[in-house]
Write a protein that holds these residues in place. Structure first.
Motif, PDB file in Angstrom:
ATOM      1  N   ILE A 137       0.870  -1.179   0.000  1.00 43.54           N
ATOM      2  CA  ILE A 137       0.000   0.000   0.000  1.00 43.54           C
ATOM      3  C   ILE A 137       0.907   1.229   0.000  1.00 43.54           C
ATOM      4  O   ILE A 137       1.837   1.322   0.797  1.00 43.54           O
ATOM      5  CB  ILE A 137      -0.917   0.023   1.247  1.00 43.54           C
ATOM      6  N   LYS A 138       0.621   2.150  -0.923  1.00 39.99           N
ATOM      7  CA  LYS A 138       1.470   3.344  -1.058  1.00 39.99           C
ATOM      8  C   LYS A 138       0.692   4.609  -0.706  1.00 39.99           C
ATOM      9  O   LYS A 138      -0.528   4.640  -0.746  1.00 39.99           O
ATOM     10  CB  LYS A 138       1.956   3.466  -2.520  1.00 39.99           C
ATOM     11  N   ARG A 139       1.452   5.658  -0.389  1.00 38.62           N
ATOM     12  CA  ARG A 139       0.901   7.009  -0.256  1.00 38.62           C
ATOM     13  C   ARG A 139       1.589   7.860  -1.322  1.00 38.62           C
ATOM     14  O   ARG A 139       2.807   7.761  -1.496  1.00 38.62           O
ATOM     15  CB  ARG A 139       1.223   7.596   1.117  1.00 38.62           C
ATOM     16  N   ASP A 140       0.812   8.696  -2.014  1.00 39.68           N
ATOM     17  CA  ASP A 140       1.402   9.555  -3.041  1.00 39.68           C
ATOM     18  C   ASP A 140       1.432  11.011  -2.582  1.00 39.68           C
ATOM     19  O   ASP A 140       0.450  11.498  -2.002  1.00 39.68           O
ATOM     20  CB  ASP A 140       0.602   9.447  -4.350  1.00 39.68           C
ATOM     21  N   TYR A 141       2.544  11.668  -2.862  1.00 39.53           N
ATOM     22  CA  TYR A 141       2.714  13.076  -2.474  1.00 39.53           C
ATOM     23  C   TYR A 141       3.218  13.885  -3.660  1.00 39.53           C
ATOM     24  O   TYR A 141       3.837  13.344  -4.580  1.00 39.53           O
ATOM     25  CB  TYR A 141       3.751  13.209  -1.343  1.00 39.53           C
ATOM     26  N   GLN A 142       2.981  15.184  -3.558  1.00 41.77           N
ATOM     27  CA  GLN A 142       3.573  16.099  -4.547  1.00 41.77           C
ATOM     28  C   GLN A 142       4.588  16.989  -3.836  1.00 41.77           C
ATOM     29  O   GLN A 142       4.300  17.526  -2.772  1.00 41.77           O
ATOM     30  CB  GLN A 142       2.484  16.965  -5.174  1.00 41.77           C
ATOM     31  N   LEU A 143       5.770  17.107  -4.416  1.00 41.32           N
ATOM     32  CA  LEU A 143       6.807  17.997  -3.893  1.00 41.32           C
ATOM     33  C   LEU A 143       6.945  19.180  -4.843  1.00 41.32           C
ATOM     34  O   LEU A 143       7.001  18.995  -6.066  1.00 41.32           O
ATOM     35  CB  LEU A 143       8.163  17.279  -3.825  1.00 41.32           C
ATOM     36  N   GLU A 146      12.194  24.897  -5.707  1.00 44.62           N
ATOM     37  CA  GLU A 146      12.957  25.606  -6.743  1.00 44.62           C
ATOM     38  C   GLU A 146      14.074  24.708  -7.260  1.00 44.62           C
ATOM     39  O   GLU A 146      14.596  23.864  -6.538  1.00 44.62           O
ATOM     40  CB  GLU A 146      13.539  26.910  -6.184  1.00 44.62           C
ATOM     41  N   TYR A 147      14.466  24.974  -8.494  1.00 40.35           N
ATOM     42  CA  TYR A 147      15.468  24.126  -9.151  1.00 40.35           C
ATOM     43  C   TYR A 147      16.775  24.021  -8.355  1.00 40.35           C
ATOM     44  O   TYR A 147      17.427  22.984  -8.352  1.00 40.35           O
ATOM     45  CB  TYR A 147      15.748  24.662 -10.565  1.00 40.35           C
ATOM     46  N   LYS A 148      17.128  25.113  -7.641  1.00 35.40           N
ATOM     47  CA  LYS A 148      18.401  25.114  -6.902  1.00 35.40           C
ATOM     48  C   LYS A 148      18.442  24.030  -5.811  1.00 35.40           C
ATOM     49  O   LYS A 148      19.524  23.621  -5.375  1.00 35.40           O
ATOM     50  CB  LYS A 148      18.663  26.495  -6.287  1.00 35.40           C
ATOM     51  N   ASN A 149      17.242  23.554  -5.361  1.00 40.07           N
ATOM     52  CA  ASN A 149      17.203  22.510  -4.315  1.00 40.07           C
ATOM     53  C   ASN A 149      17.173  21.092  -4.884  1.00 40.07           C
ATOM     54  O   ASN A 149      17.097  20.114  -4.146  1.00 40.07           O
ATOM     55  CB  ASN A 149      15.982  22.708  -3.410  1.00 40.07           C
ATOM     56  N   LEU A 169      10.435  19.374 -14.425  1.00 30.86           N
ATOM     57  CA  LEU A 169      11.640  20.042 -13.943  1.00 30.86           C
ATOM     58  C   LEU A 169      11.863  21.329 -14.721  1.00 30.86           C
ATOM     59  O   LEU A 169      12.393  21.329 -15.825  1.00 30.86           O
ATOM     60  CB  LEU A 169      12.851  19.100 -14.082  1.00 30.86           C
ATOM     61  N   GLU A 170      11.402  22.434 -14.127  1.00 27.93           N
ATOM     62  CA  GLU A 170      11.619  23.736 -14.733  1.00 27.93           C
ATOM     63  C   GLU A 170      12.207  24.635 -13.660  1.00 27.93           C
ATOM     64  O   GLU A 170      12.867  24.156 -12.754  1.00 27.93           O
ATOM     65  CB  GLU A 170      10.290  24.272 -15.291  1.00 27.93           C
ATOM     66  N   LEU A 171      11.944  25.952 -13.759  1.00 27.42           N
ATOM     67  CA  LEU A 171      12.441  26.858 -12.728  1.00 27.42           C
ATOM     68  C   LEU A 171      11.854  26.444 -11.379  1.00 27.42           C
ATOM     69  O   LEU A 171      12.542  26.360 -10.363  1.00 27.42           O
ATOM     70  CB  LEU A 171      12.039  28.296 -13.089  1.00 27.42           C
ATOM     71  N   ASN A 172      10.545  26.183 -11.405  1.00 27.98           N
ATOM     72  CA  ASN A 172       9.908  25.556 -10.243  1.00 27.98           C
ATOM     73  C   ASN A 172       9.687  24.092 -10.579  1.00 27.98           C
ATOM     74  O   ASN A 172       9.128  23.780 -11.627  1.00 27.98           O
ATOM     75  CB  ASN A 172       8.564  26.217  -9.926  1.00 27.98           C
ATOM     76  N   CYS A 173      10.121  23.203  -9.703  1.00 27.60           N
ATOM     77  CA  CYS A 173      10.036  21.767  -9.986  1.00 27.60           C
ATOM     78  C   CYS A 173       8.859  21.142  -9.254  1.00 27.60           C
ATOM     79  O   CYS A 173       8.566  21.492  -8.107  1.00 27.60           O
ATOM     80  CB  CYS A 173      11.324  21.077  -9.532  1.00 27.60           C
ATOM     81  N   LEU A 174       8.204  20.235  -9.936  1.00 30.90           N
ATOM     82  CA  LEU A 174       7.116  19.461  -9.331  1.00 30.90           C
ATOM     83  C   LEU A 174       7.458  17.982  -9.458  1.00 30.90           C
ATOM     84  O   LEU A 174       7.750  17.508 -10.552  1.00 30.90           O
ATOM     85  CB  LEU A 174       5.797  19.699 -10.072  1.00 30.90           C
ATOM     86  N   LEU A 175       7.427  17.282  -8.350  1.00 28.47           N
ATOM     87  CA  LEU A 175       7.658  15.836  -8.383  1.00 28.47           C
ATOM     88  C   LEU A 175       6.478  15.148  -7.727  1.00 28.47           C
ATOM     89  O   LEU A 175       6.020  15.570  -6.669  1.00 28.47           O
ATOM     90  CB  LEU A 175       8.912  15.452  -7.576  1.00 28.47           C
ATOM     91  N   PHE A 195      13.407  23.342   4.410  1.00 31.96           N
ATOM     92  CA  PHE A 195      13.108  24.707   4.002  1.00 31.96           C
ATOM     93  C   PHE A 195      13.144  24.808   2.474  1.00 31.96           C
ATOM     94  O   PHE A 195      14.099  24.361   1.839  1.00 31.96           O
ATOM     95  CB  PHE A 195      14.120  25.675   4.632  1.00 31.96           C
ATOM     96  N   GLY A 196      12.090  25.373   1.887  1.00 33.23           N
ATOM     97  CA  GLY A 196      12.102  25.546   0.430  1.00 33.23           C
ATOM     98  C   GLY A 196      11.391  24.435  -0.327  1.00 33.23           C
ATOM     99  O   GLY A 196      11.334  24.444  -1.549  1.00 33.23           O
ATOM    100  N   VAL A 197      10.854  23.447   0.408  1.00 31.54           N
ATOM    101  CA  VAL A 197      10.089  22.383  -0.260  1.00 31.54           C
ATOM    102  C   VAL A 197       8.665  22.347   0.309  1.00 31.54           C
ATOM    103  O   VAL A 197       8.481  22.339   1.520  1.00 31.54           O
ATOM    104  CB  VAL A 197      10.747  20.989  -0.050  1.00 31.54           C
ATOM    105  N   ASP A 198       7.684  22.365  -0.585  1.00 34.64           N
ATOM    106  CA  ASP A 198       6.286  22.186  -0.164  1.00 34.64           C
ATOM    107  C   ASP A 198       5.886  20.759  -0.477  1.00 34.64           C
ATOM    108  O   ASP A 198       6.115  20.283  -1.596  1.00 34.64           O
ATOM    109  CB  ASP A 198       5.357  23.113  -0.976  1.00 34.64           C
TER     110      ASP A 198
END
Length: 202
Positions: A137-143, A146-149, A169-175, A195-198
């Motif tokens: 069983i998995k949990r999915d998240y979105q991160l 900024e690219y620098k991190n 993967l752009e200036l703002n990254c979404l994973l 710090f710097g990751v939502d």
């Protein structure tokens, strides 16, 4: 240690060996399913294929944390077919599964005891013909960060064996990441304090 985030299911449809009792023939089928639409589809296909049969009795169980199940006697005496089939789902400890046992009537009544035995055996043979696998069983998240991190985030994901299911993967990254349930709160807290990751649950 038994993890609470593992469940068993089957990977592909299977047909059990034929079971006969007093000229009645019982064919058991098992299907991997995750919703009621798929269940309906399999039942319709079997009824077309085995249109000359007398009964299409079945049981299913779907879900991993919230379980939903049903047993159907399809005209056989109460609890003589659906529940014995469901008993085999419980005994093999599987979920996300549909088992159908089709009966071709042979002209001789089997009585409730005979029916229970026949439907249970039909379901058991279908299960024995199936390939059972363990899934997590998995949990999915979105991160979001900024690219620098990027290199720090990627390192943490690698160290914690986290699967990436989607990335932009752009200036703002979404994973989008998928984490095993038993490790999910640890991974969530780790990025929540970074710090710097939502991070948010999908």
């Amino acid at each position: 240690m038994i993890e609470n985030d593992i469940y068993k299911t089957i990977t592909k449809p299977a047909q059990g060996e034929l079971f006969k009792d007093k000229n009645s023939k019982f064919y058991g089928f098992a299907f991997p399913v995750t919703n009621e639409e798929q269940i309906k589809q399999h039942l319709e296909e079997l009824k077309k294929e085995h249109y000359a049969a007398r009964h299409w009795c079945y049981a299913y169980q779907i879900g991993t944390e919230t379980i939903h199940y049903r047993a159907n006697d399809d005209g056989e005496p109460n609890n003589s077919a659906g529940m014995p089939i469901y008993g085999q789902i419980q005994s093999f400890e599987v979920t996300n599964i549909l088992i159908v046992v089709i009966r071709y009537y042979g002209g001789v009544k089997l009585g409730v005891g005979g029916l229970i035995n026949a439907y249970r055996t039909g379901a058991q043979l279908a299960m024995e013909a199936s390939k059972i696998v363990e899934r997590t069983i998995k949990r999915d998240y979105q991160l979001k960060f900024e690219y620098k991190n990027m290199s720090k985030v990627m390192r943490l994901l690698k160290e914690n064996d986290v699967e990436i299911i989607n990335q932009t993967l752009e200036l703002n990254c979404l994973l989008e990441i998928s984490v095993r349930k038993s490790h999910s709160s640890k991974v969530f807290d780790m990025f929540d304090q970074f710090f710097g990751v939502d991070i948010k649950e999908l």
